[in-house]
Design a protein around this motif. Structure first.
Motif, PDB file in Angstrom:
ATOM      1  N   ARG A   1       0.853  -1.200   0.000  1.00  0.00           N
ATOM      2  CA  ARG A   1       0.000   0.000   0.000  1.00  0.00           C
ATOM      3  C   ARG A   1       0.883   1.242   0.000  1.00  0.00           C
ATOM      4  O   ARG A   1       1.860   1.319   0.762  1.00  0.00           O
ATOM      5  CB  ARG A   1      -0.894  -0.011   1.240  1.00  0.00           C
ATOM      6  N   VAL A   2       0.523   2.206  -0.843  1.00  0.00           N
ATOM      7  CA  VAL A   2       1.224   3.505  -0.884  1.00  0.00           C
ATOM      8  C   VAL A   2       0.210   4.561  -0.491  1.00  0.00           C
ATOM      9  O   VAL A   2      -0.762   4.803  -1.219  1.00  0.00           O
ATOM     10  CB  VAL A   2       1.808   3.796  -2.274  1.00  0.00           C
ATOM     11  N   ALA A   3       0.398   5.148   0.690  1.00  0.00           N
ATOM     12  CA  ALA A   3      -0.506   6.200   1.146  1.00  0.00           C
ATOM     13  C   ALA A   3      -0.186   7.515   0.435  1.00  0.00           C
ATOM     14  O   ALA A   3       0.926   7.717  -0.098  1.00  0.00           O
ATOM     15  CB  ALA A   3      -0.386   6.384   2.659  1.00  0.00           C
ATOM     16  N   GLN A   4      -1.131   8.436   0.399  1.00  0.00           N
ATOM     17  CA  GLN A   4      -0.885   9.770  -0.171  1.00  0.00           C
ATOM     18  C   GLN A   4       0.206  10.451   0.629  1.00  0.00           C
ATOM     19  O   GLN A   4       0.194  10.448   1.863  1.00  0.00           O
ATOM     20  CB  GLN A   4      -2.181  10.588  -0.124  1.00  0.00           C
ATOM     21  N   GLN A   5       1.180  11.037  -0.068  1.00  0.00           N
ATOM     22  CA  GLN A   5       2.318  11.673   0.591  1.00  0.00           C
ATOM     23  C   GLN A   5       2.783  12.864  -0.235  1.00  0.00           C
ATOM     24  O   GLN A   5       2.611  12.885  -1.458  1.00  0.00           O
ATOM     25  CB  GLN A   5       3.450  10.667   0.819  1.00  0.00           C
ATOM     26  N   PRO A   6       3.377  13.880   0.439  1.00  0.00           N
ATOM     27  CA  PRO A   6       3.687  15.150  -0.249  1.00  0.00           C
ATOM     28  C   PRO A   6       4.620  15.020  -1.451  1.00  0.00           C
ATOM     29  O   PRO A   6       4.522  15.805  -2.394  1.00  0.00           O
ATOM     30  CB  PRO A   6       4.328  16.002   0.860  1.00  0.00           C
ATOM     31  N   SER A   7       5.511  14.031  -1.414  1.00  0.00           N
ATOM     32  CA  SER A   7       6.517  13.947  -2.465  1.00  0.00           C
ATOM     33  C   SER A   7       6.123  13.055  -3.630  1.00  0.00           C
ATOM     34  O   SER A   7       6.872  12.932  -4.603  1.00  0.00           O
ATOM     35  CB  SER A   7       7.839  13.438  -1.871  1.00  0.00           C
ATOM     36  N   TYR A   8       4.941  12.415  -3.535  1.00  0.00           N
ATOM     37  CA  TYR A   8       4.523  11.504  -4.605  1.00  0.00           C
ATOM     38  C   TYR A   8       3.095  11.879  -4.998  1.00  0.00           C
ATOM     39  O   TYR A   8       2.167  11.728  -4.208  1.00  0.00           O
ATOM     40  CB  TYR A   8       4.593  10.053  -4.128  1.00  0.00           C
ATOM     41  N   PRO A   9       2.877  12.380  -6.230  1.00  0.00           N
ATOM     42  CA  PRO A   9       1.587  12.998  -6.582  1.00  0.00           C
ATOM     43  C   PRO A   9       0.489  11.992  -6.954  1.00  0.00           C
ATOM     44  O   PRO A   9      -0.050  12.018  -8.071  1.00  0.00           O
ATOM     45  CB  PRO A   9       1.973  13.878  -7.781  1.00  0.00           C
ATOM     46  N   TYR A  10       0.132  11.167  -6.002  1.00  0.00           N
ATOM     47  CA  TYR A  10      -0.941  10.205  -6.233  1.00  0.00           C
ATOM     48  C   TYR A  10      -1.742  10.059  -4.946  1.00  0.00           C
ATOM     49  O   TYR A  10      -1.211  10.219  -3.832  1.00  0.00           O
ATOM     50  CB  TYR A  10      -0.395   8.843  -6.667  1.00  0.00           C
ATOM     51  N   ALA A  11      -3.028   9.716  -5.134  1.00  0.00           N
ATOM     52  CA  ALA A  11      -3.852   9.370  -3.980  1.00  0.00           C
ATOM     53  C   ALA A  11      -3.494   7.966  -3.505  1.00  0.00           C
ATOM     54  O   ALA A  11      -2.800   7.201  -4.193  1.00  0.00           O
ATOM     55  CB  ALA A  11      -5.332   9.452  -4.362  1.00  0.00           C
ATOM     56  N   THR A  12      -3.970   7.597  -2.311  1.00  0.00           N
ATOM     57  CA  THR A  12      -3.653   6.304  -1.726  1.00  0.00           C
ATOM     58  C   THR A  12      -4.088   5.180  -2.665  1.00  0.00           C
ATOM     59  O   THR A  12      -5.211   5.178  -3.199  1.00  0.00           O
ATOM     60  CB  THR A  12      -4.350   6.152  -0.375  1.00  0.00           C
ATOM     61  N   GLY A  13      -3.185   4.241  -2.873  1.00  0.00           N
ATOM     62  CA  GLY A  13      -3.483   3.098  -3.734  1.00  0.00           C
ATOM     63  C   GLY A  13      -2.794   1.846  -3.221  1.00  0.00           C
ATOM     64  O   GLY A  13      -1.818   1.925  -2.452  1.00  0.00           O
ATOM     65  N   GLY A  14      -3.305   0.675  -3.601  1.00  0.00           N
ATOM     66  CA  GLY A  14      -2.717  -0.585  -3.159  1.00  0.00           C
ATOM     67  C   GLY A  14      -2.645  -1.592  -4.289  1.00  0.00           C
ATOM     68  O   GLY A  14      -3.318  -1.479  -5.319  1.00  0.00           O
ATOM     69  N   SER A  15      -1.817  -2.607  -4.073  1.00  0.00           N
ATOM     70  CA  SER A  15      -1.644  -3.657  -5.074  1.00  0.00           C
ATOM     71  C   SER A  15      -2.733  -4.713  -4.946  1.00  0.00           C
ATOM     72  O   SER A  15      -3.486  -4.757  -3.966  1.00  0.00           O
ATOM     73  CB  SER A  15      -0.275  -4.318  -4.888  1.00  0.00           C
ATOM     74  N   LYS A  16      -2.813  -5.554  -5.923  1.00  0.00           N
ATOM     75  CA  LYS A  16      -3.660  -6.729  -5.805  1.00  0.00           C
ATOM     76  C   LYS A  16      -3.023  -7.655  -4.755  1.00  0.00           C
ATOM     77  O   LYS A  16      -1.795  -7.743  -4.647  1.00  0.00           O
ATOM     78  CB  LYS A  16      -3.757  -7.453  -7.132  1.00  0.00           C
ATOM     79  N   PRO A  17      -3.837  -8.367  -4.006  1.00  0.00           N
ATOM     80  CA  PRO A  17      -3.274  -9.255  -2.977  1.00  0.00           C
ATOM     81  C   PRO A  17      -2.508 -10.424  -3.596  1.00  0.00           C
ATOM     82  O   PRO A  17      -2.803 -10.877  -4.702  1.00  0.00           O
ATOM     83  CB  PRO A  17      -4.518  -9.749  -2.234  1.00  0.00           C
ATOM     84  N   VAL A  18      -1.499 -10.880  -2.872  1.00  0.00           N
ATOM     85  CA  VAL A  18      -0.794 -12.126  -3.207  1.00  0.00           C
ATOM     86  C   VAL A  18      -1.026 -13.111  -2.068  1.00  0.00           C
ATOM     87  O   VAL A  18      -1.142 -12.720  -0.898  1.00  0.00           O
ATOM     88  CB  VAL A  18       0.715 -11.876  -3.440  1.00  0.00           C
ATOM     89  N   ARG A  19      -1.105 -14.397  -2.379  1.00  0.00           N
ATOM     90  CA  ARG A  19      -1.394 -15.428  -1.378  1.00  0.00           C
ATOM     91  C   ARG A  19      -0.165 -16.309  -1.187  1.00  0.00           C
ATOM     92  O   ARG A  19       0.397 -16.819  -2.168  1.00  0.00           O
ATOM     93  CB  ARG A  19      -2.612 -16.245  -1.810  1.00  0.00           C
ATOM     94  N   ILE A  20       0.204 -16.489   0.063  1.00  0.00           N
ATOM     95  CA  ILE A  20       1.388 -17.252   0.421  1.00  0.00           C
ATOM     96  C   ILE A  20       0.955 -18.356   1.393  1.00  0.00           C
ATOM     97  O   ILE A  20       0.267 -18.091   2.382  1.00  0.00           O
ATOM     98  CB  ILE A  20       2.461 -16.359   1.082  1.00  0.00           C
ATOM     99  N   PHE A  21       1.396 -19.611   1.133  1.00  0.00           N
ATOM    100  CA  PHE A  21       1.125 -20.739   2.029  1.00  0.00           C
ATOM    101  C   PHE A  21       2.387 -21.070   2.802  1.00  0.00           C
ATOM    102  O   PHE A  21       3.471 -21.222   2.212  1.00  0.00           O
ATOM    103  CB  PHE A  21       0.659 -21.957   1.242  1.00  0.00           C
ATOM    104  N   VAL A  22       2.228 -21.174   4.105  1.00  0.00           N
ATOM    105  CA  VAL A  22       3.362 -21.470   4.988  1.00  0.00           C
ATOM    106  C   VAL A  22       2.996 -22.695   5.827  1.00  0.00           C
ATOM    107  O   VAL A  22       1.909 -22.757   6.432  1.00  0.00           O
ATOM    108  CB  VAL A  22       3.685 -20.256   5.888  1.00  0.00           C
ATOM    109  N   TYR A  23       3.956 -23.674   5.912  1.00  0.00           N
ATOM    110  CA  TYR A  23       3.748 -24.917   6.648  1.00  0.00           C
ATOM    111  C   TYR A  23       4.606 -24.920   7.909  1.00  0.00           C
ATOM    112  O   TYR A  23       5.819 -24.677   7.846  1.00  0.00           O
ATOM    113  CB  TYR A  23       4.109 -26.130   5.786  1.00  0.00           C
TER     114      TYR A  23
END
Length: 549
Positions: free
Chosen positions: A526-548
C-alpha cells in the motif's frame, strides 16, 4: 580625360558649384568628426546645417544694434542659405554704427567649443569681430579691419571651404559669442563709413556650438502608476507618470531599466521634434516636464524583477535614477495570474451518468473529460475565444504545464479529454486585459502498485522476499514510502515498511517464525498519499502465500 583636366576646363561658376557640393558632403563626414561633438556633460547646437548636410530652419542668434544705427539687415534665412548680417551699402554709417548677433549660453551652462564656417566682405573703413565673452569681459578671437588692409575673411563662393573654418575647443567660462559688424574707426577720427558696396557683410554658412552642462536632472515628484505598484501582478503594457526638472538643456529621455538592463526608452516631451538631436535651440528641451510612459511587461519573463526609471537631459549623459522597486509580471498565455473577474468561467468533470463534480478520485490510468462555459458577468455566452488548459501535479512547487487548448462554441461551452496522469489540478485560462479568467478542477489518481512474492509456498523459518514497483512517476528522489500489509480479521495490518528506489522499485524480506500448521497469508503493498509523490492512496492486488509449520 583626367579629373584634373576636367576641372581645369570647367567654367569658374561650375567649379564653384562643384566645390560647394563637395564641402557640404564633407561637413557631414569630416566636419562632423572635427566638430566639437557632444561629450559627457555637453550637447551640441547646430547652426544652419546638421551634420548630414540637412538644413536648420532657425539660427539661435539674438540681434542687437545701437539706437542711432542706420540701415542694416539680419537675414535669418538658414533654411535657404546662410545666416547673414549686413550694414547696408545703400547709405553712409556713423562712426559708432554697428550690428551685433549674440549667441547666449543658457543659464547655468557655458560654451565648451564651437566650429563655424563663415565668410566676411568689407568695404573701406568697415570691420568684423567675433568675441568670446565671459563674466569678466570679452576676447576677440577673429577680426578684420578694412583700415588695416583686410577686405574680408574666407570665400563666400565656397561656403564650406577650409578658409571659412573658424573653431575652438576646451573653452572655460564662455557665456556668449558675439558676431559684430561695425563702422571700423581705428585712427581716432569720427569719419563716417561710405555708402559703397559691399559695406559690411557676414555669412554664417553652418556651425556647431557645444554647450557644457554639468547639472543632473531630478524627479520633481515620486513616479506613480500601475507599473510601480508593488502590490500588483502586472501583465501587458503598464503606465507610470513622472514629473522631472533640469537646469541647462532640459529633460530629454526617460529610460526604463529592468534587472540592470535598459528595456525601453521614451521621449519625455519631444516638442514637435525640437527636443531631439540634432538640436537647434540653445535650450532644446523643457526644463520642467511631466509625462506618462509605459512598459510592455509581456517582453519580460514571468516572475519578479527589479525596476528603475532613469532620466537623462539633453547631454544624454547627465542622469538621475529612481528605484529600484520590485515588480511581478505574469503574461504567458497559459498563466492563470493575476485573477480577473471580467468574465465568468466554470469547469467540471463529467463521469458517465454521475453528477458532474469539480473534484474526483479515479483509478490510475483513467482519462477524464472536463467541460466548461465562458460567459459575461450578465450570463451571456462568450463564443469563439481561445482557452489554454494547464496542469499542475499535486506536489510542492510543481510547474504549470500546458496540456491543451480549446475554443468556446456558440454557447460559450468547451470540452477537453484529459489524458491519464498523476493527481493534479487542471486549470482553464482565458487572458483578458487586466489578467486571467480561470477556473480549475482536481483529479486525484490512485497510485498503481504491483507486488509479487518470490515463492508462494514456504516453511516456518523460511524468508519471503517481496518485490514490487510503482506503476508511474514522477518518483521522489528519496523514495516513496511503501507499507507491506497482511489481512487480518477486521482489516489490513501493516507488518513492515520500505522505500522505493529512484525508479520506483522496492523489495522487502520477511522471515516466518511463528507459523503452526498450514497457514494462508494474504498480503498487499500500500502507498498512502504523501507530499513527495503525486498520487492518492493506492494498493496492489493481494498475493497469497502458504506457509507450513
Amino acid at each position: 580625360m583626367s579629373v584634373v583636366r576636367a576641372l581645369l576646363t570647367m567654367s569658374p561658376a561650375r567649379r564653384r558649384w562643384l566645390t560647394t557640393v563637395a564641402a557640404l558632403v564633407l561637413l557631414a563626414a569630416a566636419g562632423a568628426a572635427r566638430a566639437p561633438a557632444a561629450e559627457a556633460g555637453s550637447y551640441a547646437i547646430h547652426v544652419c546645417r546638421t551634420p548630414d548636410g540637412g538644413r536648420v530652419e532657425m539660427a539661435p542668434w539674438a540681434i542687437a544694434k545701437p539706437s542711432n544705427a542706420s540701415k542694416w539687415a539680419a537675414r535669418d534665412n538658414c533654411g535657404g542659405g546662410p545666416f547673414e548680417l549686413e550694414l547696408s551699402p545703400a547709405g553712409r554709417h556713423p562712426a559708432d554704427d554697428y550690428i551685433l548677433a549674440r549667441f547666449l549660453a543658457p543659464p547655468d551652462t557655458s560654451i565648451d567649443a564651437y566650429q563655424f564656417y563663415r565668410s566676411v566682405q568689407l568695404a573701406r573703413r568697415y570691420g568684423w569681430r567675433l568675441r568670446e565673452r565671459t563674466a569678466a569681459g570679452f576676447t576677440e578671437v577673429d577680426k578684420c579691419w578694412a583700415t588695416s588692409g583686410c577686405a574680408g575673411k574666407g570665400d563666400r563662393a565656397v561656403p564650406f571651404g577650409s578658409s571659412n573654418l573658424l573653431e575652438a575647443s576646451g573653452l572655460n567660462g564662455i557665456v556668449s559669442l558675439e558676431a559684430v559688424l561695425s563702422c571700423a574707426i581705428t585712427d581716432g577720427s569720427e569719419e563716417e563709413c561710405p555708402a559703397t558696396a559691399p559695406g559690411a557683410r557676414l555669412q554664417l554658412h553652418g556651425g556647431i556650438i557645444t554647450i557644457r552642462d554639468d547639472h543632473d536632472p531630478s524627479f520633481a515628484t515620486t513616479p506613480s502608476g500601475p507599473l510601480v505598484d508593488t502590490t500588483r501582478t502586472l501583465n501587458g503594457r503598464q503606465p507610470v507618470a513622472i514629473a522631472v526638472a533640469d537646469k541647462g538643456g532640459g529633460v530629454y529621455q526617460a529610460h526604463i531599466e529592468v534587472d540592470g538592463r535598459i528595456v525601453e526608452t521614451h521621449a519625455i516631451d519631444a516638442q514637435g521634434g525640437a527636443c531631439a538631436p540634432p538640436f537647434r535651440a540653445p535650450v532644446p528641451c523643457k526644463l520642467n516636464a511631466s509625462a506618462q510612459i509605459s512598459l510592455d511587461t509581456a517582453a519580460l519573463s514571468d516572475g519578479e524583477h527589479q525596476l528603475r526609471i532613469i532620466v537623462t537631459d539633453a547631454t544624454q549623459t547627465n542622469s538621475t535614477a529612481w528605484g529600484p522597486v520590485s515588480i511581478r509580471t505574469a503574461n504567458t498565455f497559459c498563466n492563470p495570474a493575476p485573477v480577473s473577474r471580467a468574465l465568468g468561467l466554470t469547469t467540471q468533470i463529467l463521469r458517465g451518468k454521475r453528477r458532474p463534480r469539480t473534484v474526483v478520485t479515479t483509478p490510475y490510468g483513467r482519462r477524464v473529460r472536463v467541460t466548461g462555459r465562458l460567459t459575461t458577468p450578465s450570463g451571456a455566452p462568450v463564443a469563439g475565444v481561445p482557452l489554454c488548459a494547464v496542469s499542475q501535479d499535486a506536489i510542492a512547487n510543481a510547474p504549470l504545464r500546458q496540456i491543451g487548448s480549446v475554443t468556446t462554441d456558440g454557447d460559450g461551452r468547451f470540452s477537453l479529454v484529459v489524458a491519464k496522469g498523476p493527481s493534479r489540478r487542471i486549470t482553464f485560462v482565458h487572458r483578458v486585459a487586466d489578467g486571467a479568467v480561470a477556473d480549475s478542477v482536481v483529479v486525484r489518481a490512485r497510485a498503481r502498485v504491483e507486488l509479487r512474492g518470490a515463492h508462494r509456498s514456504l516453511r516456518n523459518g523460511d524468508t519471503l522476499r517481496l518485490r514490487g514497483r510503482l506503476g508511474a512517476g514522477p518518483y521522489p528522489a528519496s523514495g516513496a514510502l511503501v507499507e507491506l500489509q497482511t489481512k487480518r480479521t477486521g482489516g489490513w495490518q501493516t507488518f513492515g515498511t520500505t522505500r522505493t528506489d529512484r525508479s520506483g522499485r522496492f523489495d522487502y524480506d520477511y522471515t516466518f517464525t511463528r507459523t503452526v500448521g498450514t497457514q494462508k497469508y494474504v498480503m498487499r503493498a500500500r502507498v498512502a498519499q504523501q507530499p513527495s509523490y503525486p498520487y492518492a492512496t493506492g494498493g496492489s492486488k493481494p498475493v497469497r502465500i502458504f506457509v507450513y509449520g
